[in-house]
Design an enzyme around this catalytic site. Sequence first.
Site, short mmCIF file in Angstrom:
data_model
loop_
_atom_site.label_atom_id
_atom_site.label_comp_id
_atom_site.label_asym_id
_atom_site.label_seq_id
_atom_site.Cartn_x
_atom_site.Cartn_y
_atom_site.Cartn_z
N HIS A 119 0.93 -1.17 -0.07
CA HIS A 119 -0.02 -0.06 -0.13
C HIS A 119 0.91 1.31 0.06
O HIS A 119 1.47 1.48 1.10
CB HIS A 119 -0.80 0.07 1.19
CG HIS A 119 -1.80 1.08 1.23
ND1 HIS A 119 -2.06 2.01 2.53
CD2 HIS A 119 -2.97 1.37 0.32
CE1 HIS A 119 -3.00 2.68 2.12
NE2 HIS A 119 -3.65 2.60 1.12
N LYS A 137 -7.30 8.94 -7.98
CA LYS A 137 -8.24 9.90 -7.28
C LYS A 137 -8.79 11.07 -8.09
O LYS A 137 -8.49 11.59 -8.76
CB LYS A 137 -7.34 10.63 -6.32
CG LYS A 137 -6.53 9.90 -5.13
CD LYS A 137 -7.49 9.03 -4.13
CE LYS A 137 -6.71 8.44 -3.27
NZ LYS A 137 -7.77 7.38 -2.30
N GLU A 178 0.40 -0.98 -4.62
CA GLU A 178 -0.79 0.02 -4.96
C GLU A 178 -0.30 1.56 -4.92
O GLU A 178 0.74 1.87 -4.04
CB GLU A 178 -1.79 -0.13 -3.45
CG GLU A 178 -2.86 0.61 -3.87
CD GLU A 178 -3.14 2.08 -3.28
OE1 GLU A 178 -4.19 2.69 -3.29
OE2 GLU A 178 -1.96 2.43 -2.37
O1 G3P Z 1 -6.74 1.11 -2.54
C1 G3P Z 1 -6.82 0.87 -1.15
C2 G3P Z 1 -6.69 2.03 -0.47
O2 G3P Z 1 -5.52 2.71 -0.87
C3 G3P Z 1 -7.74 3.03 -0.53
O3 G3P Z 1 -7.77 4.23 0.37
O4 G3P Z 1 -7.08 6.48 0.96
O5 G3P Z 1 -5.58 4.53 1.26
O6 G3P Z 1 -6.17 5.40 -0.80
P1 G3P Z 1 -6.46 5.10 0.49
MG MG Z 2 -4.98 4.29 -2.25
#
Ligand code: G3P
Ligand code: MG
Length: 260
Positions: free
Chosen positions: A19, A123, A47
């Site tokens: 992440h 986003k 990600e």
């Molecule tokens: O894709 C999972 C996660 O990244 C979604 O939330 O706010 O971390 O981008 P955020």
């Molecule tokens: Mg994310």
Amino acid sequence: MRPFLPKPMAGAPPYVIAHRGISAKAPENTLASFALAASAPGIDMVELDVRLTKDEEVIVLHDRTLQRTSTGNGVAHKCNLEELRTYDAGSWFDPSFRGERIPTLSEVLRLVGPTRWVDIEIKSDPFQADRRGLIEEKVIAVVEQSNMKGRVFYSSFDHHLVANLKRMVPDAVTGVLYNLFRDFGRLPSKLARRAEASIFICAKTELQRSMIDDARRYGIAVYVYTLNSIKDAQKMIQLGVDGIISDNADDIVSLVKQKQ
Ligand code: G3P
Ligand code: MG
């Protein structure tokens, strides 16, 4: 690297997804963080979050604004790439990362593309309604130029954007992110099928057994974020999720990949 499939092969463990890179150990969404994810054995995918600059470059940045993760101020989409490059995106995390910059999507794909699949989370920004459709177009172009087609998937909380991207590239793999307040009570099959997506992604606190059952019935993959402890990861493996999204993917990978 073989092409990306939404679900791991039958009997294989869930995908391990870093992440924002290894964001527990390096500043999120920087080349330093992605380099750690590219070198840690066993990680399947990274990600990252993308946004557009004023001059329509695709950058990797989570927040709309600059101040949390860089020395900049104000909203990123009002700055050109050249200006954004002057900001330090590392020292807020630790002085040893001073000099990290906000990267472009193209730079990150060059770094991790040879060895990792990439979850590109787009986003969308309600304050940029006049640019509707533009970010999808630019992201697709970068992926094609980087020869990463077939090794990325596109996700977003904005399901209209996901549907639009699928219309633009019908063979793209896509995922919908669950928003509890907006989507409460709607099952993965409903949300994913409406956007023609094959992956459903939600937070660990949002996942219900009924969601897993529904997704399985309709062949939809389920990924969960953000699982940073062995205990959380174990629970989700038992529930049968297809992807585990973690800030410290390097620490949980051996647990996930061991024979269950
Ligand atoms: O894709 C999972 C996660 O990244 C979604 O939330 O706010 O971390 O981008 P955020
Ligand atoms: Mg994310």
